[in-house]
Design an enzyme around this catalytic site. Structure first.
Site, short mmCIF file in Angstrom:
data_model
loop_
_atom_site.label_atom_id
_atom_site.label_comp_id
_atom_site.label_asym_id
_atom_site.label_seq_id
_atom_site.Cartn_x
_atom_site.Cartn_y
_atom_site.Cartn_z
N MET A 1 0.83 -1.19 0.00
CA MET A 1 0.00 0.00 0.00
C MET A 1 0.87 1.24 0.00
SD MET A 1 -3.10 -0.79 -0.32
CE MET A 1 -3.88 0.78 0.05
N CYS A 2 0.24 2.38 -0.10
CA CYS A 2 0.94 3.67 -0.13
C CYS A 2 0.03 4.72 0.49
CB CYS A 2 1.27 4.09 -1.57
SG CYS A 2 2.12 2.84 -2.54
N ARG A 3 0.54 5.91 0.60
CA ARG A 3 -0.24 7.09 0.92
C ARG A 3 0.14 8.14 -0.12
NH1 ARG A 3 -4.38 6.01 4.17
NH2 ARG A 3 -4.25 4.42 2.53
#
Length: 259
Positions: A1-3
């Site tokens: 995942m990432c932001r």
């Protein structure tokens, strides 16, 4: 995942968006508040910004964690922009692509980021390879799911599709081929922001005079932040924000009639 995060508005130091807020993208790299998958975003980071009168964005990307880069701290203290896209990365799979795998990806005036993962990567995405001309497939700078998503989006943009259509159709392609995928996409050309909410959180804050921010999660507790419903495409400009539903391909499968 990432932001990830995109901004359009009055020119501000990059640090005001990425470092100074109490729950900034910097802090989200090790302590995100709303991330549903993964816990630490330390597999790379990047920021892209526009500096008038040049229509093409500049980028700064690295393969390591954002908190360990002192050059980044100097950069965001002095560089100002009215259009920004930035991301911190949590890799889907381990790889050797280094900063080439870090968003934002870029082509011409476009900047792009993907928050999510393609379920069953790479096998599940194999049926979509035929959608790309061989030269575009061979031109991929990273062998990651996000880089492949970007290639499909860019192919549509080059074919003349508008940003909302290019993102929406790409999301539907992957949702059909790999239904458990998470496909929060973020795209800007320095004048508009287009994003999808598909499987993870997406928020926006818009206020005259302060600009518009679209982000994986709020970077402060300002009550103006609004959550984007899942299965939605967002289009933002300096004039306002529009939301439209995205149809899930699974919902379009006809059911057997009752007998």
């Amino acid at each position: 995942m990432c932001r990830h995060l995109a901004y359009l508005g009055p020119e501000v130091p990059l640090g005001r968006l990425l470092v100074e807020p109490p729950h900034s993208l910097l802090r989200q790299s090790w302590a995100p508040r709303r991330q549903r998958y993964g816990t630490v975003n330390a597999d790379g980071f990047g920021v892209g910004w526009y500096a008038s009168p040049d229509p093409l964005p500049a980028r700064y990307r690295r393969a390591g964690p954002i908190w360990a880069d002192l050059s980044f701290a100097d950069l965001v203290r002095v560089v100002r922009s009215g259009a920004v896209l930035a991301a911190v990365r949590d890799a889907t799979l381990a790889g050797a692509d280094a900063e080439a795998a870090a968003a934002p990806f870029a082509s011409g005036r476009w900047l792009f980021s993907h928050n999510g993962a393609i379920a069953g990567w790479p096998d599940a995405a194999a049926p979509l390879v035929s959608a790309l001309p061989p030269v575009e497939l061979l031109s991929l700078q990273a062998r990651t799911d996000s880089a492949f998503v970007w290639a499909l989006v860019l192919h549509r943009l080059r074919a003349g599709e508008d940003p909302a259509e290019a993102l929406g159709e790409t999301v539907r392609q992957f949702a059909g081929a790999a239904p458990a995928s998470r496909l929060n996409l973020l795209l800007t050309d320095g004048e508009t922001i287009t994003a999808t909410a598909w499987g993870d959180t997406l928020w926006y804050r818009a206020e005259p005079g302060r600009g518009t921010v679209v982000a994986s999660e709020p970077y402060d507790d300002d009550p103006l932040w609004q959550e984007v419903p899942d299965r939605t495409v967002l289009t933002a400009s300096r004039a306002g924000v529009l939301l439209a539903p995205l149809e899930d391909p699974a919902a379009a499968i006809p059911k057997e009639p009752c007998r």
